[in-house]
Design a protein around this motif. Structure first.
Motif, PDB file in Angstrom:
ATOM      1  N   ILE A  36      -4.037   5.734   0.848  1.00  0.00           N
ATOM      2  CA  ILE A  36      -2.960   4.739   0.820  1.00  0.00           C
ATOM      3  C   ILE A  36      -2.647   4.399   2.277  1.00  0.00           C
ATOM      4  N   SER A  37      -2.114   3.223   2.495  1.00  0.00           N
ATOM      5  CA  SER A  37      -1.817   2.821   3.876  1.00  0.00           C
ATOM      6  C   SER A  37      -0.525   2.006   3.911  1.00  0.00           C
ATOM      7  N   PRO A  38       0.599   2.706   3.944  1.00  0.00           N
ATOM      8  CA  PRO A  38       1.875   1.991   3.971  1.00  0.00           C
ATOM      9  C   PRO A  38       2.075   1.245   5.293  1.00  0.00           C
ATOM     10  N   GLU A  39       2.886   0.247   5.221  1.00  0.00           N
ATOM     11  CA  GLU A  39       3.290  -0.484   6.422  1.00  0.00           C
ATOM     12  C   GLU A  39       4.215   0.438   7.217  1.00  0.00           C
ATOM     13  N   ARG A  45       7.992   4.575   6.823  1.00  0.00           N
ATOM     14  CA  ARG A  45       6.868   4.084   6.025  1.00  0.00           C
ATOM     15  C   ARG A  45       7.424   3.177   4.931  1.00  0.00           C
ATOM     16  N   VAL A  46       6.767   2.027   4.747  1.00  0.00           N
ATOM     17  CA  VAL A  46       7.176   1.090   3.695  1.00  0.00           C
ATOM     18  C   VAL A  46       5.969   0.912   2.775  1.00  0.00           C
ATOM     19  N   TYR A  47       6.156   1.314   1.528  1.00  0.00           N
ATOM     20  CA  TYR A  47       5.073   1.266   0.550  1.00  0.00           C
ATOM     21  C   TYR A  47       5.177  -0.006  -0.269  1.00  0.00           C
ATOM     22  N   HIS A  48       4.031  -0.659  -0.419  1.00  0.00           N
ATOM     23  CA  HIS A  48       3.953  -1.889  -1.190  1.00  0.00           C
ATOM     24  C   HIS A  48       3.283  -1.607  -2.542  1.00  0.00           C
ATOM     25  N   ARG A  49       3.230  -2.647  -3.358  1.00  0.00           N
ATOM     26  CA  ARG A  49       2.649  -2.541  -4.705  1.00  0.00           C
ATOM     27  C   ARG A  49       1.234  -1.952  -4.671  1.00  0.00           C
ATOM     28  N   ARG A  50       0.424  -2.348  -3.690  1.00  0.00           N
ATOM     29  CA  ARG A  50      -0.948  -1.847  -3.576  1.00  0.00           C
ATOM     30  C   ARG A  50      -0.953  -0.325  -3.393  1.00  0.00           C
ATOM     31  N   ASP A  51      -0.070   0.182  -2.522  1.00  0.00           N
ATOM     32  CA  ASP A  51       0.014   1.621  -2.293  1.00  0.00           C
ATOM     33  C   ASP A  51       0.436   2.338  -3.571  1.00  0.00           C
ATOM     34  N   ARG A  52       1.396   1.764  -4.256  1.00  0.00           N
ATOM     35  CA  ARG A  52       1.909   2.350  -5.497  1.00  0.00           C
ATOM     36  C   ARG A  52       0.810   2.411  -6.561  1.00  0.00           C
ATOM     37  N   THR A  53       0.055   1.329  -6.680  1.00  0.00           N
ATOM     38  CA  THR A  53      -1.049   1.282  -7.645  1.00  0.00           C
ATOM     39  C   THR A  53      -2.113   2.313  -7.287  1.00  0.00           C
TER      40      THR A  53
END
Length: 140
Positions: A36-39, A45-53
């Motif tokens: 995973i690669s959060p912003e 760290r800010v997690y987006h939908r892609r990271d969550r998936t």
């Protein structure tokens, strides 16, 4: 487990960890491995939908017994030129291998349990055949 997200949603590490019932350390571990690669916004760290998936797929793969490198390959195939098709074809091959491994383990466990049952029966029969004066405790 994971709840539905709406477009534009972001999550903190605490929210992601809580949602998936894992530790912050586990989330950071998956990040260190590049799964995973959060912003990053400063130190946050800010997690987006892609990271969550991706995290959902990682945890599902782990529950099914896949090693992290296989999980990485399956997830990364989604970004490959053939996209989802190659991912699904690869995943199906890995599922077949995992199923065969688990079925072999089940056969081994069944054989071990049968052997244990046989040994237990012999021990009980031998114990029952002893005269009452011959019975001793395991410690004396």
């Amino acid at each position: 487990m994971a709840s539905e997200a709406t477009p534009g949603d972001t999550w903190t590490i605490a929210q992601i960890a809580d949602e998936f019932a894992i530790t912050h350390r586990a989330v950071r571990h998956y990040e260190d491995l590049g799964l995973i690669s959060p912003e990053r916004r400063g130190t946050q760290r800010v997690y987006h939908r892609r990271d969550r998936t991706r995290l959902n797929l990682i945890l599902r793969g782990k529950r099914l017994g896949f090693p992290l490198e296989e999980i990485r390959t399956i997830i990364d195939l989604y970004d490959a030129p053939r996209g989802k098709r190659s991912q699904l074809e690869y995943a199906l091959g890995q599922i077949d291998e995992r199923r065969a491994d688990l079925e072999a383990r089940r056969r081994d466990l069944d054989a071990a349990l049968d052997e244990l049952d046989t040994f237990e029966s012999r021990c009980r029969a031998d114990l029952g055949a002893l005269k009452p004066t011959q019975r001793t405790s395991p410690t004396g």
